[in-house]
Scaffold this motif. Structure first.
Motif, mmCIF file in Angstrom:
data_model
loop_
_atom_site.group_PDB
_atom_site.id
_atom_site.type_symbol
_atom_site.label_atom_id
_atom_site.label_comp_id
_atom_site.label_asym_id
_atom_site.label_seq_id
_atom_site.Cartn_x
_atom_site.Cartn_y
_atom_site.Cartn_z
ATOM 1 N N GLY A 118 -2.803 47.987 34.492
ATOM 2 C CA GLY A 118 -2.613 47.950 35.935
ATOM 3 C C GLY A 118 -2.790 46.528 36.416
ATOM 4 O O GLY A 118 -2.192 45.587 35.877
ATOM 5 N N GLU A 119 -3.695 46.322 37.343
ATOM 6 C CA GLU A 119 -3.952 44.981 37.871
ATOM 7 C C GLU A 119 -5.084 44.285 37.110
ATOM 8 O O GLU A 119 -5.220 43.082 37.157
ATOM 9 C CB GLU A 119 -4.353 45.075 39.356
ATOM 10 N N LYS A 120 -5.946 45.092 36.467
ATOM 11 C CA LYS A 120 -7.189 44.554 35.896
ATOM 12 C C LYS A 120 -6.965 43.974 34.516
ATOM 13 O O LYS A 120 -6.241 44.552 33.696
ATOM 14 C CB LYS A 120 -8.230 45.685 35.794
ATOM 15 N N SER A 121 -7.643 42.825 34.259
ATOM 16 C CA SER A 121 -7.531 42.260 32.919
ATOM 17 C C SER A 121 -8.404 43.086 31.970
ATOM 18 O O SER A 121 -9.389 43.689 32.377
ATOM 19 C CB SER A 121 -7.969 40.801 32.913
ATOM 20 N N CYS A 122 -8.015 43.072 30.705
ATOM 21 C CA CYS A 122 -8.646 43.970 29.745
ATOM 22 C C CYS A 122 -8.564 43.359 28.357
ATOM 23 O O CYS A 122 -7.626 42.634 28.034
ATOM 24 C CB CYS A 122 -7.889 45.312 29.786
ATOM 25 N N THR A 123 -9.598 43.592 27.559
ATOM 26 C CA THR A 123 -9.629 43.088 26.181
ATOM 27 C C THR A 123 -9.670 44.288 25.242
ATOM 28 O O THR A 123 -10.391 45.245 25.490
ATOM 29 C CB THR A 123 -10.878 42.230 25.960
ATOM 30 N N VAL A 124 -8.902 44.211 24.186
ATOM 31 C CA VAL A 124 -8.838 45.328 23.258
ATOM 32 C C VAL A 124 -9.025 44.802 21.845
ATOM 33 O O VAL A 124 -8.443 43.780 21.467
ATOM 34 C CB VAL A 124 -7.467 46.043 23.359
ATOM 35 N N ASN A 125 -9.867 45.493 21.083
ATOM 36 C CA ASN A 125 -10.082 45.158 19.687
ATOM 37 C C ASN A 125 -9.142 46.037 18.864
ATOM 38 O O ASN A 125 -9.236 47.263 18.920
ATOM 39 C CB ASN A 125 -11.547 45.450 19.355
ATOM 40 N N VAL A 126 -8.232 45.421 18.119
ATOM 41 C CA VAL A 126 -7.244 46.220 17.384
ATOM 42 C C VAL A 126 -7.211 45.813 15.920
ATOM 43 O O VAL A 126 -7.785 44.812 15.524
ATOM 44 C CB VAL A 126 -5.822 46.024 17.973
ATOM 45 N N GLU A 127 -6.535 46.621 15.123
ATOM 46 C CA GLU A 127 -6.282 46.287 13.729
ATOM 47 C C GLU A 127 -5.350 45.089 13.688
ATOM 48 O O GLU A 127 -4.580 44.848 14.610
ATOM 49 C CB GLU A 127 -5.573 47.467 13.032
ATOM 50 N N ARG A 128 -5.429 44.391 12.607
ATOM 51 C CA ARG A 128 -4.603 43.202 12.454
ATOM 52 C C ARG A 128 -3.104 43.528 12.629
ATOM 53 O O ARG A 128 -2.350 42.760 13.189
ATOM 54 C CB ARG A 128 -4.846 42.674 11.042
ATOM 55 N N GLU A 129 -2.704 44.734 12.115
ATOM 56 C CA GLU A 129 -1.278 45.098 12.154
ATOM 57 C C GLU A 129 -0.790 45.270 13.583
ATOM 58 O O GLU A 129 0.408 45.182 13.850
ATOM 59 C CB GLU A 129 -1.038 46.410 11.392
ATOM 60 N N ALA A 130 -1.713 45.559 14.504
ATOM 61 C CA ALA A 130 -1.283 45.895 15.859
ATOM 62 C C ALA A 130 -1.112 44.653 16.744
ATOM 63 O O ALA A 130 -0.776 44.769 17.913
ATOM 64 C CB ALA A 130 -2.292 46.846 16.500
ATOM 65 N N ILE A 131 -1.378 43.478 16.184
ATOM 66 C CA ILE A 131 -1.196 42.270 16.998
ATOM 67 C C ILE A 131 0.240 42.204 17.478
ATOM 68 O O ILE A 131 1.171 42.335 16.682
ATOM 69 C CB ILE A 131 -1.543 41.013 16.185
ATOM 70 N N SER A 132 0.438 42.057 18.776
ATOM 71 C CA SER A 132 1.790 42.141 19.331
ATOM 72 C C SER A 132 2.129 40.888 20.107
ATOM 73 O O SER A 132 1.267 40.104 20.459
ATOM 74 C CB SER A 132 1.899 43.350 20.262
ATOM 75 N N GLU A 133 3.377 40.754 20.358
ATOM 76 C CA GLU A 133 3.897 39.595 21.097
ATOM 77 C C GLU A 133 3.460 39.660 22.544
ATOM 78 O O GLU A 133 3.188 40.731 23.082
ATOM 79 C CB GLU A 133 5.433 39.625 21.056
ATOM 80 N N ARG A 134 3.432 38.539 23.149
ATOM 81 C CA ARG A 134 3.160 38.435 24.575
ATOM 82 C C ARG A 134 4.195 39.232 25.354
ATOM 83 O O ARG A 134 5.393 39.169 25.050
ATOM 84 C CB ARG A 134 3.252 36.955 24.956
ATOM 85 N N GLY A 135 3.738 40.001 26.305
ATOM 86 C CA GLY A 135 4.654 40.749 27.167
ATOM 87 C C GLY A 135 4.945 42.152 26.690
ATOM 88 O O GLY A 135 5.417 42.984 27.461
ATOM 89 N N SER A 136 4.660 42.451 25.402
ATOM 90 C CA SER A 136 4.923 43.809 24.924
ATOM 91 C C SER A 136 3.868 44.771 25.461
ATOM 92 O O SER A 136 2.784 44.357 25.849
ATOM 93 C CB SER A 136 4.948 43.829 23.392
ATOM 94 N N VAL A 137 4.215 46.057 25.484
ATOM 95 C CA VAL A 137 3.301 47.048 26.063
ATOM 96 C C VAL A 137 2.816 47.984 24.959
ATOM 97 O O VAL A 137 3.611 48.494 24.163
ATOM 98 C CB VAL A 137 4.007 47.847 27.173
ATOM 99 N N LEU A 138 1.488 48.169 24.880
ATOM 100 C CA LEU A 138 0.926 49.090 23.893
ATOM 101 C C LEU A 138 0.410 50.320 24.626
ATOM 102 O O LEU A 138 -0.071 50.234 25.755
ATOM 103 C CB LEU A 138 -0.251 48.433 23.160
ATOM 104 N N ASN A 139 0.471 51.464 23.993
ATOM 105 C CA ASN A 139 -0.085 52.687 24.561
ATOM 106 C C ASN A 139 -1.466 52.927 23.970
ATOM 107 O O ASN A 139 -1.627 53.051 22.770
ATOM 108 C CB ASN A 139 0.820 53.875 24.267
ATOM 109 N N LEU A 140 -2.480 52.978 24.856
ATOM 110 C CA LEU A 140 -3.859 53.062 24.386
ATOM 111 C C LEU A 140 -4.519 54.350 24.839
ATOM 112 O O LEU A 140 -4.128 54.958 25.833
ATOM 113 C CB LEU A 140 -4.668 51.883 24.921
#
Lengths: 365, 299
Positions: free
Chosen positions: A325-347
């Motif tokens: 949404g509007e709020k910044s957020c930090t997520v700890n993920v597996e190495r494989e899940a590192i994604s490009e800037r601008g992509s959207v992940l479903n959490l």
């Protein structure tokens, strides 16, 4: 032998009690009505942001500052009016505060000498402390000829020699470099195990707090926010301040709204664990979720959309920084899940790990 | 191409390192030349005095150039100095008493005052400190008469003790300022650590703080000694009895030769003698005068 050690431990396990302690410097109230019980043999860490009064609280216990009101009890005895040297404590300072004109041995033995102990006794005690801290080769040197880590060991040695009920540490490691800090931290933990004394330790470094403490005391603006074991504070914070302060990277806070079957965040309903004092549906709340408690949602399930800003690969862990949404957020993920800037992940997040806070930033339980 | 050149250089280097002779830097040359010049300027009067003190009586009344003795070294100037009044040793004793007394008293008072100003809080502390400092702006010659009257009232005129009190008073503003700064430079934590160790009162000052402000003490003592040793005007005004004279006053007494002539030889000999203790003292103390003991106390 073992029995002896145990006996020694029991004798030494002197607790400490603060009863409604306040401290003002002029019109500025630095410590406000603090109540605290510390059991004998506990390792207690005071943490908080700078200026929260943690060092002042330690100095009040030490007797270097006088309390404005309230009582300080050590080993069941009221020491509020006693001199620092009569309180059965020893303190290790951030700046070491060694006597530069004395050798290491003289530095460590000075307190006993002042107390009028015999020369042989002083030598014996200093020798024992030097053994514990591996300072035997440096006893004839002066502080100016030692490295930072060695100086800090001498400062600790000076405290040990006094054979105190309570050890006080005032940010003892902040003048050391990162590597040495880790070594000294382990050394202090080992010392606590060996001596079994009550230790009170002030730091702003939460890694030190989490690794060393039996009990953490979180302070803000002269008040105690929460007291508990590291895991309690981490899993079950009383308020948003403690939640945000303990843990690195910080706990994520998002705006949510209470709904019948959970809490709504960014248009998605998340399940929560059962709440006793449940606010009415439609009440706005703060939702706190730690970076490592997010996980990638399974395909097709409802999930919170997370927009990736940038990523950090730290070897063991990877962090994605972005927004929900509007709020910044930090997520700890597996190495494989590192994604490009601008992509959207479903959490998705587990109900057990979602903390709700009311508008006053108090925890809803 | 570049790469080839580079590796060639590297090979040459591994064969034999390039010899460097050290560049001649003009500014270092100028720096040393200036330093030598300034040093000579400072040394010249001293050398002049020492050399001319060894001239013979006849020569010592001659024009002072060249300054060195032309017809052989003679110690007759020292003889005349020795035979004036009581022995020169007696007057040196007077001077020594005044100088040592002044530096001792100055050290004790400024140590206590400096400690108080640095570590204790009391009403009007700032004002008191500024007042003490501001007395440095008053030229003491202008208050010599009231000082004389004051000493007379106390029955201390024409005594060496009275002189010690006057000198100490004049020395104190600077000394208190020095000692306060010396105490300020000692980290508070050291004192707190000492309190933890059970140190209180005098013991704190003598065993913990004292060694840490030693360079300040040495500086204050040295200044007091030198100033008292060399002071002339107050001694001249306050001392009337010839047996009480200090060395600078002795110099004026000695210089009156026969028929109003000036005995330059005896004066030069006296000045040479007066310099010796000052130089010895400075050479002994210069190490602790310069050294900062607090190094290594904190990071």
């Amino acid at each position: 032998m073992n029995e002896q050690v145990n006996l020694q431990r029991i004798q030494r396990q002197a607790g400490l009690c603060l009863r409604r302690v306040s401290k003002s410097f002029g019109s500025v109230e630095v410590i406000r009505d603090v109540d605290l019980d510390i059991e004998g043999g506990e390792f207690v860490v005071f943490v908080g942001p700078s200026g929260c009064g943690k060092s002042t609280l330690l100095r009040l216990i030490a007797g270097l500052e006088e309390v404005t009101s309230g009582d300080v009890l050590i080993a069941g005895k009221d020491v509020t009016e006693e001199d620092p040297s009569d309180r059965g404590i020893a303190m290790v300072f951030q700046t070491y505060a060694l006597y530069p004109h004395m050798t290491v041995a003289q530095n460590m033995g000075f307190g006993l000498k002042v107390a009028g102990r015999s020369k042989t006794e002083v030598e014996e005690k200093v020798g024992q402390a030097a053994d514990v801290l591996q300072l035997n080769d440096y006893l004839d040197r002066r502080p100016g000829q030692l490295s930072g880590g060695q100086r800090q060991r001498v400062a600790i040695g000076r405290a040990i020699v006094r054979d105190p009920d309570v050890f006080l540490f005032d940010e003892p490691l902040s003048n050391l470099d990162a590597e040495l800090r880790v070594d000294m931290r382990i050394e202090i933990a080992r010392l606590h195990q060996k001596l079994g004394n009550t230790m009170i330790y002030v730091t702003h470094d939460q890694t030190e707090a989490m690794t060393l403490a039996d009990k953490i005391v979180v302070l803000r603006a002269g008040r105690i926010e929460q007291v508990g074991s590291p895991s309690t504070l981490y899993d079950d914070p009383d308020n948003m301040f403690v939640g945000g302060f303990i843990g690195s990277p910080k706990m994520n806070f998002m705006d949510g709204v209470m709904r019948q079957n959970g809490v709504e965040v960014a248009g998605v309903i998340l399940q929560t664990r059962p709440i006793t004092n449940r606010p009415a549906d439609g009440t706005p709340v703060h939702v706190g979720i730690r970076p490592e408690h997010w996980r990638l949602a399974e395909e097709g399930k409802t999930a919170v959309p997370f927009k990736v800003g940038f990523s950090e690969f730290l070897g063991g862990a990877s962090y994605l920084y972005g927004t929900i949404g509007e709020k910044s957020c930090t997520v700890n993920v597996e190495r494989e899940a590192i994604s490009e800037r601008g992509s959207v992940l479903n959490l998705m997040a587990d109900a057990d790990h979602i903390c709700l806070f009311d508008q006053n930033e108090r925890r809803i339980r | 191409m570049n790469a080839v050149t580079f590796s060639d250089q590297a090979m040459a280097a591994s064969a034999a390192p390039t010899q460097r002779k050290g560049r001649l830097r003009y500014h270092t040359l100028i720096f040393h030349a200036t330093s030598v010049l300034v040093a000579l300027l400072f040394l010249a009067p001293l050398v002049w005095v020492v050399l001319s003190s060894f001239r013979s009586p006849a020569e010592s009344t001659q024009p002072p150039i060249p300054p060195w003795p032309m017809d052989g070294f003679s110690i007759s100037s020292y003889d005349r100095l020795e035979n004036f009044g009581q022995s020169v040793l007696h007057y040196s004793g007077n001077s020594l008493f005044v100088a040592v007394g002044t530096s001792m008293l100055t050290i004790v008072v400024s140590l206590l005052a400096g400690y108080g100003f640095s570590r204790y809080r009391f009403p009007l502390k700032g004002l008191a400190f500024v007042l003490i400092l501001s007395t440095m702006m008053i030229p003491f010659q202008s208050i010599l008469t009231p000082l004389f009257l004051l000493l007379a009232k106390m029955g201390l005129q024409n005594t060496l003790i009275g002189l010690v009190f006057i000198y100490t008073t004049l020395q104190l503003p600077f000394s208190v300022f020095m000692m306060r700064n010396a105490f300020d430079a000692v980290p508070k934590e050291i004192e707190e650590a000492a309190r933890m160790d059970g140190v209180k009162g005098w013991r704190m000052l003598v065993q913990v703080m004292g060694p840490l402000v030693l360079p300040g003490v040495v500086t204050v003592g040295l200044f007091a000694f030198l100033n008292a040793w060399n002071e002339f005007l107050a001694a001249l005004v306050l001392l009337t009895d010839q047996s009480k004279f200090t060395l600078p006053v002795l110099m004026t007494a000695v210089q009156h030769g026969r028929y109003g002539s000036v005995d330059w030889g005896a004066v030069q000999a006296g000045v040479t003698l007066m310099m010796i203790p000052c130089m010895i003292l400075f050479l002994i103390l210069q190490r602790s005068y310069i050294r900062g003991l607090t190094a290594g106390a904190v990071k």
